[in-house]
Structure formats: structure tokens, C-alpha cells
Scaffold this active site. Structure first.
Site, PDB file in Angstrom:
ATOM      1  N   SER A 274      69.021  41.087  51.048  1.00 26.68           N
ATOM      2  CA  SER A 274      68.349  39.800  51.055  1.00 26.68           C
ATOM      3  C   SER A 274      68.187  39.281  52.489  1.00 26.68           C
ATOM      4  O   SER A 274      67.463  39.869  53.293  1.00 26.68           O
ATOM      5  CB  SER A 274      69.108  38.818  50.153  1.00 26.68           C
ATOM      6  OG  SER A 274      68.345  37.679  49.871  1.00 26.68           O
TER       7      SER A 274
ATOM      8  N   HIS B 294      68.397  40.284  41.402  1.00 27.46           N
ATOM      9  CA  HIS B 294      68.754  40.198  42.815  1.00 27.46           C
ATOM     10  C   HIS B 294      70.229  40.513  43.059  1.00 27.46           C
ATOM     11  O   HIS B 294      70.584  41.157  44.040  1.00 27.46           O
ATOM     12  CB  HIS B 294      68.413  38.799  43.329  1.00 27.46           C
ATOM     13  CG  HIS B 294      68.409  38.672  44.825  1.00 27.46           C
ATOM     14  ND1 HIS B 294      67.730  39.546  45.651  1.00 27.46           N
ATOM     15  CD2 HIS B 294      68.995  37.752  45.651  1.00 27.46           C
ATOM     16  CE1 HIS B 294      67.887  39.179  46.914  1.00 27.46           C
ATOM     17  NE2 HIS B 294      68.657  38.108  46.938  1.00 27.46           N
TER      18      HIS B 294
ATOM     19  N   ASP C 283      66.468  44.532  48.609  1.00 25.27           N
ATOM     20  CA  ASP C 283      65.836  43.322  48.072  1.00 25.27           C
ATOM     21  C   ASP C 283      65.611  42.278  49.172  1.00 25.27           C
ATOM     22  O   ASP C 283      66.082  41.137  49.102  1.00 25.27           O
ATOM     23  CB  ASP C 283      66.696  42.730  46.953  1.00 25.27           C
ATOM     24  CG  ASP C 283      65.847  42.370  45.726  1.00 25.27           C
ATOM     25  OD1 ASP C 283      64.681  42.793  45.647  1.00 25.27           O
ATOM     26  OD2 ASP C 283      66.372  41.668  44.839  1.00 25.27           O
TER      27      ASP C 283
END
Length: 377
Positions: A241, A322, A264
Site C-alpha cells: 500500500s 487489501h 496493492d
């Protein structure tokens, strides 16, 4: 070795090596480094519980997680800590580094955590990589993007336990509602990338045998065992992330990083014009539900037609969310996993295994390193 039994908890790495770990903090300010090192260790018949560190190092970290997801009740914070506070990491705390007779030099991965996470949030990823013969430096960022973190500074007098340092905790910083988030996050991503560079600088010092004071464990002599053991021509950077964005920023800043795995990725913190200046190979591993068209478009700028498509790849893991690339998917049961959106339809252990295999395969390919877990990509 990894077990096939389905149960909650952090799985042991599936590689041929057992794993050791220890925390390292340098300096008496936020300008120092703070990280957890995972590394292949000498094997042993048994691993006693007392030799395995807690996944949550301190109560402040569970409170930080709770604050990040806006749990403010003291009772609920205690429940949250109760749910997570007993899990242990299947690694030897301050274990001995694998003998050079088994593997003379060890490639390196620097790992950057996501927003509201910390150095232990991706233990399952870092353990797997270390079990395959890598040294992994999981950075805990001090830019106020971590769930919680701290640094220490000297005290004028010792406390009742004889300690002469004082801890200063750094809370997570939320953006101001309604304001453009980019200025804050862009400033943070540059700071984070510099902290990844500092982590690599620290590893270079250890490899040279230079003296490094670990301010959270000044009696620790385990850092000396890394002298001459690190292959610093084979260094990858990875993250999830915000940490994935950090890994790309680190590539742009420092060519010591030979490739990156972006789990991600959240592209918002990065300048839109940065892509052409990044030359190293990149693997993007996306989950099914997190990504949106604008983020994908920005990702695709790093996979132009004139770049070798073997060096830039994007894959999506179906049935994942996620948090499937974090430890939370493995620690919360199915009910809580759905409540906190940490689980998708795909079994979390299967999702993590696929994620780790793809990551290792890519890293091994571009570092020129072979390991048990890197076949088939």
C-alpha cells in the site's frame, strides 16, 4: 517448515531455513533507524515458547491499531489487545545467524509497511522471505504514518529499574478533513524512502563490521554476526500500500535497490511525473477489491510498451482484499475478518502463499538468486 494445518496465527516459513529475528534502533532521535531484522538462523530441534517473540511487541501498538480504525473506547481497546496480544512469531528471538558453511552470503530485502501498520504487521511475508535465505529489514517509519512508533533519548537520571533512557511515542497523524491529502503523503513518502535508504546504510555498516549501538538493547552483541555475510549487490525493496509507493520512491532515489515488489500499491503519494525516472524491474501484485481505475492508470505508466515486459509485471489475486497481504488476514477468525474487512473469499493462508511465491519468484529472478520458493514464476 510450514504446516498444512489450518489455524489462526503466523505460519512458519516454508523455506529450508529456520528464522531468527531481532529489533535494531539507532540514534537518539527520529532521524535514526528502527527496524526488525529477520534472517536465516541455525536450525534446532525445538523452539521453546519463550524464544518466540510476541507479534505485538507492546500494548501501545494494539492501541495504535485501534486508534487507526477509530476505536476510542478503553474497554474495546482492551478487547482488541486481548484478541491479538497472545500471538507469537515462529522465529528465534536473537537467534544465531546461519553458518557461512551453509550459505556464505545472504541477499537483502528492505520492507516498508503500509498506512497504520508497523514493523511486525507483515511478519508472515518477512518470515517466508527470510526462510528462503534472505535477510529482511522491516522498517518502522517515523513519519507519523505508523499505527504507533517511538524513539528513545537519554535521561538525566535512571528510573527505578536502572534505565537511563526515555521513550517518546509518535502517534499516527490523520490528514485534515477536506484538505488535499497529496502534500502530506508526498512529504511522507520521501521521508519513508529515505528511511529505507538509511536501513540499507545500516546493513552496509554491519557488513563492514563497523560498531553499531542498538539503543534499545545496548548489551546485544548479535549484530556482529552479520559482518561479511550480506550480499549488498543483491538488494530488493518491497512494501504494501503506502509501503509499495515507498518502494517505488526508493527505486527512484537509490540504484542500490535492484528491483521492487509493490503489494496493492496506493499511488496517491507519488508525483505523477516520476515513472520515467524509475529504471529497475517492478512487480505489482494487486488484490481484487482495493484497486480503482485512476490508480491502475497511474500504475500502468510504470509498464510502458518500450520496457521489457518481463521486467514490469502486474498481476491480480482474485478473491482477495487489501488486508489479505497483511498478518491480520491470518490472525482474525472468519467473522472478525469480515467485520474488519481483512478477509476475502479466498482462504487467507492460500492467498498469502500465492502472494509470497510470486514475490519471491520475481525477487530471485532479478537478483540472480535461487531459493526453494522461487520456482515457477
Amino acid at each position: 517448515m510450514a504446516t498444512t494445518k489450518k489455524h489462526r496465527g503466523i505460519p512458519a516459513g516454508s523455506g529450508q531455513y529456520t528464522v531468527g529475528c531481532l529489533d535494531v534502533m539507532t540514534g537518539f532521535s527520529t532521524e535514526g533507524s528502527f527496524l526488525r531484522l529477520y534472517y536465516p538462523s541455525e536450525s534446532a530441534e525445538t523452539m521453546e515458547t519463550q524464544n518466540k517473540p510476541l507479534w505485538l511487541p507492546r500494548r501501545e501498538y494494539s492501541d495504535g491499531y485501534a486508534n487507526f480504525i477509530k476505536i476510542t473506547s478503553g474497554i474495546m481497546k482492551s478487547v482488541f489487545h486481548w484478541m491479538l496480544g497472545s500471538y507469537r512469531v515462529p522465529a528465534y528471538w536473537k537467534g544465531s545467524l546461519l553458518s557461512s558453511q551453509h550459505k556464505p552470503s545472504l541477499p537483502v530485502v528492505v520492507f516498508s509497511h503500509g498506512l497504520g501498520a508497523n514493523r511486525t504487521s507483515y511478519t508472515s511475508v518477512c518470515l517466508e522471505i527470510a526462510s528462503q535465505g534472505f535477510v529482511v529489514a522491516a522498517v518502522e517509519h517515523r513519519d507519523q504514518s505508523a499505527s504507533a512508533t517511538y524513539y528513545v533519548h537519554p535521561s538525566e537520571e535512571s528510573d527505578v529499574n536502572g534505565h537511563d533512557i526515555v521513550e517518546k511515542w509518535i502517534p499516527y497523524e490523520r490528514p485534515v478533513p477536506g484538505e488535499d491529502e497529496f502534500p502530506l503523503r508526498n512529504k511522507q513518502v520521501h521521508r519513508r524512502a529515505e528511511e529505507c535508504q538509511k536501513a540499507l546504510d545500516l546493513l552496509e555498516k554491519l557488513n563492514k563490521g563497523e560498531s553499531v549501538t542498538n539503543v534499545v538493547d545496548r548489551k546485544c552483541n548479535h549484530l556482529q554476526q552479520f559482518k561479511g555475510r550480506l550480499d549488498l549487490d543483491k538488494v530488493a525493496v518491497a512494501g504494501h500500500s503506502f509501503g509499495a509507493a515507498t518502494s517505488l520512491q526508493a527505486l527512484e532515489k537509490d540504484n542500490r535497490f535492484k528491483c521492487a515488489v509493490a503489494l496493492d500499491i496506493w499511488m496517491v503519494p507519488l508525483e505523477k511525473t516520476m515513472a520515467p525516472s524509475v529504471k529497475q524491474p517492478i512487480l505489482f501484485i494487486n488484490t481484487e477489491t482495493f484497486q480503482w481505475p485512476a490508480n491502475i492508470v497511474r500504475m500502468q505508466r510504470y509498464i510502458p510498451d518500450n520496457v521489457d515486459q518481463n521486467e514490469r509485471k502486474m498481476i491480480t489475486l482474485l478473491g482477495t482484499v487489501h488486508q489479505s497481504q497483511t498478518d491480520f488476514a491470518l490472525l482474525l477468525n472468519s467473522v472478525l475478518g469480515k467485520l474488519f474487512k481483512s478477509r476475502g473469499p479466498l482462504d487467507p493462508q492460500v492467498a498469502m502463499a500465492i502472494n509470497n511465491k510470486a514475490s519471491l519468484s520475481f525477487i530471485c529472478k532479478f537478483l540472480g538468486n535461487y531459493c526453494w520458493g522461487c520456482r515457477g514464476f
